[in-house]
Design a protein around this motif. Structure first.
Motif, short mmCIF file in Angstrom:
data_model
loop_
_atom_site.label_atom_id
_atom_site.label_comp_id
_atom_site.label_asym_id
_atom_site.label_seq_id
_atom_site.Cartn_x
_atom_site.Cartn_y
_atom_site.Cartn_z
N TYR A 63 0.85 -1.20 0.00
CA TYR A 63 0.00 0.00 0.00
C TYR A 63 0.88 1.25 0.00
O TYR A 63 0.54 2.27 -0.62
CB TYR A 63 -0.91 -0.04 1.23
CG TYR A 63 -1.94 1.06 1.28
CD1 TYR A 63 -2.89 1.22 0.27
CD2 TYR A 63 -1.98 1.95 2.36
CE1 TYR A 63 -3.85 2.23 0.32
CE2 TYR A 63 -2.94 2.96 2.42
CZ TYR A 63 -3.87 3.09 1.39
OH TYR A 63 -4.82 4.10 1.44
N ASP A 64 2.05 1.17 0.66
CA ASP A 64 2.99 2.32 0.68
C ASP A 64 3.41 2.67 -0.75
O ASP A 64 3.56 3.85 -1.09
CB ASP A 64 4.24 1.97 1.51
CG ASP A 64 3.93 1.94 3.00
OD1 ASP A 64 2.86 2.48 3.37
OD2 ASP A 64 4.72 1.37 3.77
N LEU A 67 0.75 4.69 -2.40
CA LEU A 67 0.69 6.08 -1.91
C LEU A 67 1.87 6.90 -2.43
O LEU A 67 1.77 8.13 -2.57
CB LEU A 67 0.65 6.12 -0.38
CG LEU A 67 -0.56 5.42 0.26
CD1 LEU A 67 -0.62 5.70 1.76
CD2 LEU A 67 -1.88 5.84 -0.39
N VAL A 75 -7.60 7.07 -4.18
CA VAL A 75 -7.68 5.67 -3.78
C VAL A 75 -9.13 5.31 -3.44
O VAL A 75 -9.93 6.16 -3.06
CB VAL A 75 -6.77 5.32 -2.57
CG1 VAL A 75 -5.30 5.49 -2.90
CG2 VAL A 75 -7.15 6.13 -1.35
N ALA A 91 -3.50 7.89 3.08
CA ALA A 91 -3.71 8.35 1.69
C ALA A 91 -3.91 9.86 1.65
O ALA A 91 -3.35 10.54 0.78
CB ALA A 91 -4.92 7.62 1.09
N ALA A 94 -0.80 11.59 1.99
CA ALA A 94 0.02 11.47 0.78
C ALA A 94 -0.57 12.30 -0.37
O ALA A 94 -0.08 12.23 -1.51
CB ALA A 94 0.12 9.99 0.38
N LYS A 96 -3.71 12.07 -1.67
CA LYS A 96 -4.66 11.36 -2.55
C LYS A 96 -6.10 11.60 -2.08
O LYS A 96 -6.36 11.65 -0.87
CB LYS A 96 -4.42 9.84 -2.52
CG LYS A 96 -2.98 9.39 -2.64
CD LYS A 96 -2.41 9.64 -4.01
CE LYS A 96 -1.00 9.04 -4.13
NZ LYS A 96 -0.25 9.67 -5.23
#
Ligand SMILES: NC(=O)c1ccc[n+]([C@@H]2O[C@H](COP(=O)([O-])OP(=O)(O)OC[C@H]3O[C@@H](n4cnc5c(N)ncnc54)[C@H](O)[C@@H]3O)[C@@H](O)[C@H]2O)c1
Length: 349
Positions: A63-64, A67, A75, A91, A94, A96
């Motif tokens: 998942y990292d 992101l 996402v 997220a 990050a 998103k």
């Protein structure tokens, strides 16, 4: 809210490819304003099943990595409820946009934290309350708003079938978000009080049946029956208004039936004389648009990202739903006592 530059499709990553995630991936491929680019799951077999079907989509167990990818604008999270807050918060941090399946988070503190993070960053945060995009639910909303049904006296709903038992949440956290979001949307108000009775029949400690009573500030009352343990599937809601009544059966080919029925209490002619009059008129089954709610929901997510609009399934509505489930839990902890539902500070649209 900041709108995305230009009008190119929103590049989306889907995290969580268990029971529900593949439906999101399939619908994202249909939405013209979306471009599914990455899928993510901890299970390699789940990734392989999706990337075999959609070879243009990349799969990753990290998942990292999703992101950190500049090629991902947004996402879509379909993981177990306990992971909603950590994954959505990461997220948003990050940069998103986030769509997170219902319920928005595992507590109102977590939900409020996500709303604050999204607000600070100017990003869209949207909970997946799919039924708000279902044509029957939208049609009934129109009837309520236009006054066709009159004053809404009460709503009674059953959402029961055999399975799927969840290991991490109760039936109220799993199925409750559907009816709570629908009621919140239809009535335009959050209940003031909730009381509930529940039992863990199969797994002690995990309630698989719940009978919930809700009281709304306008006077409307609602009964919500939820269960993973029933001989047949029922998705049936009765709405009783002062002018008309509606039966919404999501499993039927005629999902909405409007009854021109009711009871009136005319002024008594003599003291002590009360004579009710019952009215049974036409039954109408309005034509329903054949649209997949999940498609409409993801379309609304992309429109919000592109245009900066507030999605119908707003993060504030998601928070209200979590507060309603928490009130149910408080009532269960207090042997079914009538508990107040905490009201969000901000007003909802
Ligand atoms: N809107 C609806 O009608 C609807 C219907 C069903 C489920 N849901 C929601 O969808 C969500 C998922 O439910 P489900 O039944 O598909 O659960 P599930 O257990 O079948 O699937 C969850 C998946 O998430 C993966 N996962 C867990 N942690 C992860 C991580 N850190 N990174 C990547 N993947 C991870 C798991 O490996 C699994 O494949 C829940 O929030 C549920 O409430 C919504």
């Amino acid at each position: 809210m900041t709108a995305m530059e230009g009008n190119r499709p929103v590049r989306v990553a889907v995290a969580g490819l268990g029971y529900w995630g593949p439906n999101l991936v399939r619908n994202l491929h249909e939405v013209p304003t979306a471009e599914p680019v990455v899928v993510c799951d901890l299970r390699q077999d789940a990734l392989d099943a999706i990337t075999r079907r959609y070879p243009a989509v990349r799969g990753t167990t990290s998942y990292d990595e999703v992101l950190a990818d500049d090629g991902v604008d947004a996402v879509v999270i379909a993981t177990p409820v306990s992971k909603h807050h950590p994954m959505a918060a990461a997220a948003l941090r990050a940069g998103k946009h986030v769509f997170v399946e219902k319920p928005l988070a595992a507590s109102s503190e977590e939900a409020a934290d996500l709303i604050e993070l999204a607000g600070d960053a100017g990003l869209i945060l949207m909970p997946g309350h799919t039924f708000l995009y279902s044509p029957p639910v939208m049609r009934i909303k129109e009837m309520i708003d236009s006054g066709e049904l009159g004053e809404i006296y009460f709503v009674s709903t059953s959402r029961v079938n055999l399975g799927l038992h969840q290991s991490d949440v109760s039936v109220a956290w799993d199925l409750g978000p559907h009816d709570f979001s629908i009621l919140r949307y239809w009535l335009g108000e959050t209940p003031s009080h909730a009381s509930a009775l529940s039992r863990g029949c199969i797994m002690p400690g995990t309630p698989d049946v719940a009978f919930i009573n809700l009281e709304f500030p306008s006077g409307t009352v609602a009964h919500v029956e939820l269960s993973w343990l029933a001989p047949s599937k029922l998705r049936r809601t009765t709405i009783v208004g002062s002018r008309k009544m509606v039966v919404y059966d999501d499993t039927s080919s005629e999902p909405v039936r409007v009854f021109d029925s009711g009871a009136v209490l005319p002024n008594p002619e003599t003291f002590g004389e009360y004579k009710l009059t019952y009215r049974t008129g036409d039954i109408v089954s309005p034509h329903m648009e054949a649209a997949e709610p999940l498609f409409r929901e993801l379309e609304d997510y992309c429109a919000a990202i592109q245009g900066g609009s507030v999605p119908r399934s707003s993060s504030e509505l998601g928070l209200e739903v979590v507060r309603m489930i928490e009130a149910v839990d408080s009532s269960l902890d207090a042997n079914g006592a009538r508990m107040e539902v905490a009201i969000a500070e901000r007003d909802l649209v």
